[in-house]
Design a protein around this motif. Structure first.
Motif, PDB file in Angstrom:
ATOM      1  N   LEU A 132     -21.034  10.171 -29.466  1.00  0.00           N
ATOM      2  CA  LEU A 132     -21.013   8.769 -28.634  1.00  0.00           C
ATOM      3  C   LEU A 132     -20.100   7.850 -29.345  1.00  0.00           C
ATOM      4  O   LEU A 132     -20.256   7.985 -30.639  1.00  0.00           O
ATOM      5  CB  LEU A 132     -22.434   8.534 -28.626  1.00  0.00           C
ATOM      6  N   ILE A 133     -18.980   6.913 -28.800  1.00  0.00           N
ATOM      7  CA  ILE A 133     -18.475   6.728 -29.288  1.00  0.00           C
ATOM      8  C   ILE A 133     -18.202   5.023 -28.731  1.00  0.00           C
ATOM      9  O   ILE A 133     -18.213   4.915 -27.541  1.00  0.00           O
ATOM     10  CB  ILE A 133     -16.761   7.145 -28.538  1.00  0.00           C
ATOM     11  N   MET A 134     -19.266   4.018 -29.477  1.00  0.00           N
ATOM     12  CA  MET A 134     -19.265   2.460 -28.842  1.00  0.00           C
ATOM     13  C   MET A 134     -18.562   1.601 -29.441  1.00  0.00           C
ATOM     14  O   MET A 134     -18.431   1.680 -30.517  1.00  0.00           O
ATOM     15  CB  MET A 134     -21.071   2.817 -28.493  1.00  0.00           C
ATOM     16  N   GLY A 135     -18.290   0.306 -29.151  1.00  0.00           N
ATOM     17  CA  GLY A 135     -18.045  -0.775 -29.523  1.00  0.00           C
ATOM     18  C   GLY A 135     -19.172  -1.662 -29.958  1.00  0.00           C
ATOM     19  O   GLY A 135     -20.603  -1.120 -30.541  1.00  0.00           O
ATOM     20  N   ALA A 136     -19.292  -2.791 -30.960  1.00  0.00           N
ATOM     21  CA  ALA A 136     -19.965  -3.206 -31.038  1.00  0.00           C
ATOM     22  C   ALA A 136     -20.166  -5.196 -31.190  1.00  0.00           C
ATOM     23  O   ALA A 136     -18.800  -5.560 -31.353  1.00  0.00           O
ATOM     24  CB  ALA A 136     -20.404  -3.477 -32.472  1.00  0.00           C
ATOM     25  N   HIS A 137     -20.688  -5.818 -30.545  1.00  0.00           N
ATOM     26  CA  HIS A 137     -20.360  -6.846 -30.578  1.00  0.00           C
ATOM     27  C   HIS A 137     -20.803  -7.812 -32.093  1.00  0.00           C
ATOM     28  O   HIS A 137     -19.695  -8.557 -32.217  1.00  0.00           O
ATOM     29  CB  HIS A 137     -21.640  -8.062 -29.826  1.00  0.00           C
ATOM     30  N   GLY A 138     -22.037  -7.768 -32.631  1.00  0.00           N
ATOM     31  CA  GLY A 138     -21.522  -8.131 -33.802  1.00  0.00           C
ATOM     32  C   GLY A 138     -22.319  -6.848 -34.792  1.00  0.00           C
ATOM     33  O   GLY A 138     -22.531  -5.460 -34.033  1.00  0.00           O
TER      34      GLY A 138
ATOM     35  N   VAL B 115     -17.442   1.244 -33.379  1.00  0.00           N
ATOM     36  CA  VAL B 115     -15.700   1.075 -33.424  1.00  0.00           C
ATOM     37  C   VAL B 115     -15.695  -0.499 -33.474  1.00  0.00           C
ATOM     38  O   VAL B 115     -15.905  -0.579 -32.298  1.00  0.00           O
ATOM     39  CB  VAL B 115     -14.364   1.781 -32.342  1.00  0.00           C
ATOM     40  N   ALA B 116     -15.232  -0.956 -34.118  1.00  0.00           N
ATOM     41  CA  ALA B 116     -15.080  -2.291 -34.271  1.00  0.00           C
ATOM     42  C   ALA B 116     -13.848  -3.270 -35.214  1.00  0.00           C
ATOM     43  O   ALA B 116     -14.643  -2.643 -36.412  1.00  0.00           O
ATOM     44  CB  ALA B 116     -16.923  -3.326 -34.931  1.00  0.00           C
ATOM     45  N   ASP B 117     -13.714  -4.539 -34.923  1.00  0.00           N
ATOM     46  CA  ASP B 117     -12.861  -4.958 -35.792  1.00  0.00           C
ATOM     47  C   ASP B 117     -12.721  -5.942 -36.915  1.00  0.00           C
ATOM     48  O   ASP B 117     -14.372  -5.575 -36.686  1.00  0.00           O
ATOM     49  CB  ASP B 117     -11.537  -5.501 -35.017  1.00  0.00           C
ATOM     50  N   HIS B 118     -12.860  -5.867 -37.564  1.00  0.00           N
ATOM     51  CA  HIS B 118     -12.923  -7.304 -39.365  1.00  0.00           C
ATOM     52  C   HIS B 118     -13.728  -7.771 -38.278  1.00  0.00           C
ATOM     53  O   HIS B 118     -14.440  -8.611 -38.908  1.00  0.00           O
ATOM     54  CB  HIS B 118     -11.394  -6.963 -40.218  1.00  0.00           C
ATOM     55  N   SER B 119     -13.279  -8.555 -37.064  1.00  0.00           N
ATOM     56  CA  SER B 119     -13.688  -9.780 -37.259  1.00  0.00           C
ATOM     57  C   SER B 119     -15.329  -9.374 -36.855  1.00  0.00           C
ATOM     58  O   SER B 119     -15.805 -10.563 -36.052  1.00  0.00           O
ATOM     59  CB  SER B 119     -13.214 -10.421 -35.923  1.00  0.00           C
ATOM     60  N   LYS B 120     -15.414  -9.021 -36.678  1.00  0.00           N
ATOM     61  CA  LYS B 120     -16.617  -7.829 -35.876  1.00  0.00           C
ATOM     62  C   LYS B 120     -18.657  -8.735 -36.710  1.00  0.00           C
ATOM     63  O   LYS B 120     -19.222  -8.431 -36.798  1.00  0.00           O
ATOM     64  CB  LYS B 120     -17.144  -6.732 -35.237  1.00  0.00           C
ATOM     65  N   TRP B 121     -18.037  -8.054 -38.129  1.00  0.00           N
ATOM     66  CA  TRP B 121     -18.348  -8.456 -39.650  1.00  0.00           C
ATOM     67  C   TRP B 121     -19.205  -9.997 -39.785  1.00  0.00           C
ATOM     68  O   TRP B 121     -18.681 -10.462 -40.086  1.00  0.00           O
ATOM     69  CB  TRP B 121     -17.567  -8.028 -40.687  1.00  0.00           C
TER      70      TRP B 121
END
Length: 106
Positions: free
Chosen positions: A17-23, A54-60
């Motif tokens: 499962l590949i998923m994104g994240a809000h935070g 998968v989440a870019d650095h701005s989500k950290w």
């Protein structure tokens, strides 16, 4: 999203499962601002053998209303090379494998 989707998803089995994240944060884990979305995401995770986020650095450091995964559940965390050292350290310790994309060549 919603109860019908959650019920259908629970009958599925997926390899990856590949998923994104809000935070993403050390304390809160992977979060969403939407309760229904978080519940459906949890059903998807429960149906998967492996989880890639998968989440870019701005989500950290961003924390949404509802957690749907803790960091230790993640097999692969994919981000960009602008991810800070603290985040790299935490994720490197908590997730199965941290993968950073080289944005300089993009």
């Amino acid at each position: 999203m919603g109860p019908l989707a959650d019920q259908a998803i629970r009958s599925l089995r997926v390899d990856l499962l590949i998923m994104g994240a809000h935070g993403v944060s050390e304390r809160a884990g992977i979060t969403s601002p939407n309760l229904a979305e978080a519940q459906t995401n949890r059903a998807l995770i429960d149906s998967a053998e492996q989880l890639a986020v998968v989440a870019d650095h701005s989500k950290w450091g961003v924390v949404g209303l509802s957690r749907f995964a803790v960091l230790s559940e993640i097999d692969y965390f994919v981000s960009d090379d602008a991810l800070g050292e603290e985040a790299r350290s935490v994720l490197g310790r908590e997730v199965g494998r941290l993968v950073l994309a080289d944005t300089a060549s993009a």
